[in-house]
Design a protein around this motif. Structure first.
Motif, PDB file in Angstrom:
ATOM      1  N   LEU A  65       1.003  -1.063   0.214  1.00 15.12           N
ATOM      2  CA  LEU A  65      -0.080  -0.372  -0.373  1.00 15.12           C
ATOM      3  C   LEU A  65       0.651   1.275  -0.322  1.00 15.12           C
ATOM      4  CD1 LEU A  65      -2.689  -0.608   2.460  1.00 15.12           C
ATOM      5  CD2 LEU A  65      -3.084  -0.939  -0.104  1.00 15.12           C
ATOM      6  N   VAL A  66       1.958   1.359   0.837  1.00 17.60           N
ATOM      7  CA  VAL A  66       3.196   2.558   0.864  1.00 17.60           C
ATOM      8  C   VAL A  66       3.938   2.363  -0.094  1.00 17.60           C
ATOM      9  CG1 VAL A  66       4.490   3.009   1.980  1.00 17.60           C
ATOM     10  CG2 VAL A  66       3.038   2.364   3.545  1.00 17.60           C
ATOM     11  N   ALA A  67       3.830   1.483  -0.758  1.00 15.34           N
ATOM     12  CA  ALA A  67       4.951   1.220  -2.596  1.00 15.34           C
ATOM     13  C   ALA A  67       3.444   1.653  -3.628  1.00 15.34           C
ATOM     14  CB  ALA A  67       5.034  -0.214  -2.710  1.00 15.34           C
ATOM     15  N   ALA A  68       2.450   2.280  -2.899  1.00 10.55           N
ATOM     16  CA  ALA A  68       1.267   2.117  -3.671  1.00 10.55           C
ATOM     17  C   ALA A  68       0.674   3.890  -4.163  1.00 10.55           C
ATOM     18  CB  ALA A  68       0.106   1.288  -3.980  1.00 10.55           C
ATOM     19  N   GLY A  69       1.843   4.563  -3.037  1.00  7.94           N
ATOM     20  CA  GLY A  69       1.629   5.999  -2.996  1.00  7.94           C
ATOM     21  C   GLY A  69       0.548   6.531  -1.716  1.00  7.94           C
ATOM     22  N   LEU A  70      -0.065   5.383  -0.327  1.00  6.46           N
ATOM     23  CA  LEU A  70      -0.579   5.533   0.529  1.00  6.46           C
ATOM     24  C   LEU A  70       0.691   6.439   1.136  1.00  6.46           C
ATOM     25  CD1 LEU A  70      -3.119   3.135   1.331  1.00  6.46           C
ATOM     26  CD2 LEU A  70      -3.637   5.402   0.507  1.00  6.46           C
ATOM     27  N   ASP A  71       0.213   7.730   1.722  1.00  5.93           N
ATOM     28  CA  ASP A  71       1.670   7.900   2.587  1.00  5.93           C
ATOM     29  C   ASP A  71       1.497   8.229   4.120  1.00  5.93           C
ATOM     30  OD1 ASP A  71       3.521   9.467   3.899  1.00  5.93           O
ATOM     31  OD2 ASP A  71       3.744  11.175   2.233  1.00  5.93           O
ATOM     32  N   PRO A  72       2.138   7.486   4.784  1.00  4.50           N
ATOM     33  CA  PRO A  72       1.505   7.679   6.456  1.00  4.50           C
ATOM     34  C   PRO A  72       1.155   8.535   7.012  1.00  4.50           C
ATOM     35  CG  PRO A  72       3.069   5.487   5.662  1.00  4.50           C
ATOM     36  CD  PRO A  72       3.444   6.967   4.041  1.00  4.50           C
ATOM     37  N   ASP A  73       2.717   9.985   6.188  1.00  2.23           N
ATOM     38  CA  ASP A  73       2.728  11.586   6.877  1.00  2.23           C
ATOM     39  C   ASP A  73       1.168  12.112   6.393  1.00  2.23           C
ATOM     40  OD1 ASP A  73       4.242  11.134   8.079  1.00  2.23           O
ATOM     41  OD2 ASP A  73       6.103  11.465   6.883  1.00  2.23           O
ATOM     42  N   VAL A  74       0.493  11.464   5.499  1.00  2.00           N
ATOM     43  CA  VAL A  74      -0.711  11.727   4.707  1.00  2.00           C
ATOM     44  C   VAL A  74      -1.723  11.495   5.198  1.00  2.00           C
ATOM     45  CG1 VAL A  74      -1.929  12.966   2.752  1.00  2.00           C
ATOM     46  CG2 VAL A  74       0.904  12.739   2.864  1.00  2.00           C
ATOM     47  N   CYS A  75      -2.624  10.619   5.179  1.00  2.00           N
ATOM     48  CA  CYS A  75      -3.545   9.615   5.977  1.00  2.00           C
ATOM     49  C   CYS A  75      -2.920   8.578   7.088  1.00  2.00           C
ATOM     50  CB  CYS A  75      -3.201   8.381   4.499  1.00  2.00           C
ATOM     51  SG  CYS A  75      -2.611   6.875   4.151  1.00  2.00           S
ATOM     52  N   THR A  76      -4.177   8.276   7.444  1.00  2.00           N
ATOM     53  CA  THR A  76      -4.036   7.403   8.765  1.00  2.00           C
ATOM     54  C   THR A  76      -4.079   5.638   7.862  1.00  2.00           C
ATOM     55  OG1 THR A  76      -5.265   8.784  10.085  1.00  2.00           O
ATOM     56  CG2 THR A  76      -4.070   6.593  11.041  1.00  2.00           C
ATOM     57  N   LEU A  77      -2.914   5.148   8.183  1.00  2.00           N
ATOM     58  CA  LEU A  77      -3.166   3.312   7.878  1.00  2.00           C
ATOM     59  C   LEU A  77      -2.240   2.755   9.070  1.00  2.00           C
ATOM     60  CD1 LEU A  77      -2.221   1.746   5.494  1.00  2.00           C
ATOM     61  CD2 LEU A  77       0.081   2.639   5.239  1.00  2.00           C
ATOM     62  N   PHE A  78      -2.743   2.352   8.874  1.00  2.00           N
ATOM     63  CA  PHE A  78      -3.234   0.648  10.540  1.00  2.00           C
ATOM     64  C   PHE A  78      -3.659  -0.353   9.698  1.00  2.00           C
ATOM     65  CE2 PHE A  78      -7.589   1.070  12.095  1.00  2.00           C
ATOM     66  CZ  PHE A  78      -8.393   2.325  11.079  1.00  2.00           C
ATOM     67  N   VAL A  79      -3.217  -0.786  10.965  1.00  4.30           N
ATOM     68  CA  VAL A  79      -4.406  -2.718  11.377  1.00  4.30           C
ATOM     69  C   VAL A  79      -5.000  -2.373  11.809  1.00  4.30           C
ATOM     70  CG1 VAL A  79      -2.921  -5.054  11.109  1.00  4.30           C
ATOM     71  CG2 VAL A  79      -1.118  -3.221  10.420  1.00  4.30           C
ATOM     72  N   GLN A  80      -6.245  -3.153  11.131  1.00  3.55           N
ATOM     73  CA  GLN A  80      -6.811  -3.910  11.863  1.00  3.55           C
ATOM     74  C   GLN A  80      -6.985  -4.251  13.940  1.00  3.55           C
ATOM     75  OE1 GLN A  80      -9.479  -6.933  10.330  1.00  3.55           O
ATOM     76  NE2 GLN A  80     -11.398  -5.522  10.688  1.00  3.55           N
ATOM     77  N   SER A  81      -6.744  -5.377  14.063  1.00  3.73           N
ATOM     78  CA  SER A  81      -6.064  -5.856  14.885  1.00  3.73           C
ATOM     79  C   SER A  81      -5.746  -4.576  15.814  1.00  3.73           C
ATOM     80  CB  SER A  81      -5.846  -6.693  15.093  1.00  3.73           C
ATOM     81  OG  SER A  81      -4.187  -7.442  14.428  1.00  3.73           O
ATOM     82  N   HIS A  82      -4.870  -3.696  15.631  1.00  2.00           N
ATOM     83  CA  HIS A  82      -4.875  -2.969  16.470  1.00  2.00           C
ATOM     84  C   HIS A  82      -5.188  -2.263  17.534  1.00  2.00           C
ATOM     85  CE1 HIS A  82      -0.348  -3.755  14.217  1.00  2.00           C
ATOM     86  NE2 HIS A  82      -1.130  -4.324  14.565  1.00  2.00           N
ATOM     87  N   VAL A  83      -6.326  -2.148  16.594  1.00  2.00           N
ATOM     88  CA  VAL A  83      -7.668  -1.152  17.247  1.00  2.00           C
ATOM     89  C   VAL A  83      -8.165  -1.889  18.155  1.00  2.00           C
ATOM     90  CG1 VAL A  83      -8.787   1.194  17.193  1.00  2.00           C
ATOM     91  CG2 VAL A  83      -6.365   0.433  15.859  1.00  2.00           C
ATOM     92  N   HIS A  84      -8.752  -2.258  19.642  1.00  3.32           N
ATOM     93  CA  HIS A  84      -9.692  -3.181  19.546  1.00  3.32           C
ATOM     94  C   HIS A  84     -10.488  -3.353  19.345  1.00  3.32           C
ATOM     95  CE1 HIS A  84     -10.400  -1.140  23.276  1.00  3.32           C
ATOM     96  NE2 HIS A  84      -8.873  -0.831  23.536  1.00  3.32           N
ATOM     97  N   GLU A  85     -11.193  -1.623  18.929  1.00  4.49           N
ATOM     98  CA  GLU A  85     -12.455  -1.107  19.029  1.00  4.49           C
ATOM     99  C   GLU A  85     -13.109  -1.722  18.262  1.00  4.49           C
ATOM    100  OE1 GLU A  85      -9.834   0.294  20.073  1.00  4.49           O
ATOM    101  OE2 GLU A  85     -10.236   2.249  21.679  1.00  4.49           O
ATOM    102  N   HIS A  86     -12.435  -2.387  17.200  1.00  7.01           N
ATOM    103  CA  HIS A  86     -13.532  -2.908  15.961  1.00  7.01           C
ATOM    104  C   HIS A  86     -14.169  -3.664  15.895  1.00  7.01           C
ATOM    105  CE1 HIS A  86     -11.136  -0.379  12.296  1.00  7.01           C
ATOM    106  NE2 HIS A  86     -10.722  -0.462  13.918  1.00  7.01           N
ATOM    107  N   PRO A  87     -13.307  -5.055  17.339  1.00  9.65           N
ATOM    108  CA  PRO A  87     -14.199  -6.268  17.643  1.00  9.65           C
ATOM    109  C   PRO A  87     -15.361  -6.087  18.513  1.00  9.65           C
ATOM    110  CG  PRO A  87     -12.065  -6.362  18.218  1.00  9.65           C
ATOM    111  CD  PRO A  87     -11.950  -5.810  17.147  1.00  9.65           C
ATOM    112  N   GLU A  88     -15.034  -5.114  19.523  1.00  4.99           N
ATOM    113  CA  GLU A  88     -15.528  -4.569  19.873  1.00  4.99           C
ATOM    114  C   GLU A  88     -17.577  -4.201  19.750  1.00  4.99           C
ATOM    115  OE1 GLU A  88     -13.170  -2.707  23.679  1.00  4.99           O
ATOM    116  OE2 GLU A  88     -15.151  -2.371  24.220  1.00  4.99           O
TER     117      GLU A  88
END
Ligand code: AQP
Length: 328
Positions: A65-88
């Motif tokens: 995704l980063v190689a395709a052009g997503l810039d973590p300084d511009v957008c918010t890029l994260f892994v779903q399971s790192h944010v426990h609010e999702h399953p909650e």
């Protein structure tokens, strides 16, 4: 600035359908919108996976995704399971969704091939987790390919029902589909969408495929009986798919592209060439990023923190609305 959110499963190698249908648009969105993108690893648990491979694919997908052009300084890029609010939040939403509406999801019917009895419960409820992914961020727009349209409708229904029962809590999102490239088909089986999990290596063009491999796959693409080149997805699905890919790669409508061809050979060659040039910079950047994956891992930690700050507020709102006693 509208808030947008979308996600991709780390279930295999990212292909041309993912790129044209979703990822390429995300790269533009990040500059114009308040954009959140996640690698939805919890969704990957809906089918059997090798644990080590899932971990590796989660990192690889992020690098791509980063190689395709997503810039973590511009957008918010994260892994779903790192944010426990999702399953909650998903659990809360399961109390609003019905068995009947989940049973109508065509992806469940397609993927529960061995029959419902042995399908994982997570495969059945995954559209609810997807609704949680979206609603947690108050996303107004969800840029996706055509195959996700039904899940987006479900997400809207769940949000509207929750708001109606418990008071205004969620923003009701809209799906946003690209004008061309919303449904790229398998090159060998043009009736089926190009997919990570389909066992069709010759029909699936991977974003990281070498140019010679891409050329070969297009050369062998299944076309249709007849010799005309017209954009007719029903009568000539193979040719229509090539026209769609070439149109999406060169910023034109498929019908407009068709005017320049009267034989399949040149159409295949030009489509291969356009795709090779489109993907070349992504492949080159991926090679650089893969040499130092730790750099991208650290951006994922920041992404999760930023995402969690927003997700926690929405979850608290949903908990309060539905009547869960707060700890404080
Ligand atoms: N063939 C496609 N054409 C256009 N868009 C597509 N997308 C997927 N396939 C096509 C879009 O890519 C985004 C990420 O997809 P995903 O990996 O989260 O979900 P998926 O639809 O399940 O993708 P695959 O490749 O088919 O994976 P498997 O085989 O594991 O299910 C989404 O926006 C999707 O619309």
């Amino acid at each position: 600035m509208a808030r947008v959110l979308s996600g991709i499963q780390p279930t295999g190698d990212i292909h041309l359908g993912n790129y044209l249908g979703a990822v390429r648009g995300w790269v533009d969105d990040q500059h114009a919108q308040d954009a959140y993108f996640c690698v939805v690893d919890l969704h990957a648990l809906t089918l059997p996976r090798d644990p080590a491979e899932l971990r590796a694919k989660t990192l690889e997908t992020t690098l791509l995704l980063v190689a395709a052009g997503l810039d973590p300084d511009v957008c918010t890029l994260f892994v779903q399971s790192h944010v426990h609010e999702h399953p909650e939040l998903s659990w809360i939403l399961e109390s609003v969704a019905s068995m009947g509406e989940l049973r109508r999801m065509t992806q469940f019917k397609e993927k529960a091939k061995e029959g419902e009895e042995s399908a994982r419960v997570a495969l059945f409820t995954y559209p609810v987790l997807q609704a949680a992914d979206i609603l947690l961020y108050d996303a107004e727009q969800v840029p996706v390919g055509e195959d996700q349209r039904q899940h987006l409708e479900l997400c809207r229904d769940i949000a509207l029902r929750f708001n109606h029962r418990y008071g205004e809590t969620f923003v009701v999102p809209d799906a946003v589909l690209p004008k061309v490239g919303a449904r790229i088909m398998d090159l060998q089986r043009p009736a089926a969408k190009m997919s990570k999990s389909a066992d069709s290596p010759q029909g699936t063009v991977l974003v990281l495929d070498e140019p010679a491999v891409i050329e070969r796959k297009f050369k062998r693409a299944v076309t249709d009986a007849g010799t005309d080149v017209t954009f007719d997805p029903v009568g000539q699905p193979g040719v229509a798919n090539l026209l769609q890919i070439l149109g999406a790669a060169t910023g034109r409508q498929p019908a407009e592209v068709a005017v320049g061809y009267d034989q399949y050979g040149p159409l295949k060659a030009d489509t291969a060439e356009a795709v090779i040039e489109l993907l070349r910079p992504v492949r080159e950047r991926y090679a650089d990023l893969a040499a130092d994956p730790e750099a991208v891992r650290s951006t994922l930690r920041q992404g999760a923190q930023k995402a969690e700050a927003i997700a926690a507020v929405t979850l608290a709102r949903a908990r309060a609305a539905i009547g869960l006693l707060s700890r404080s």
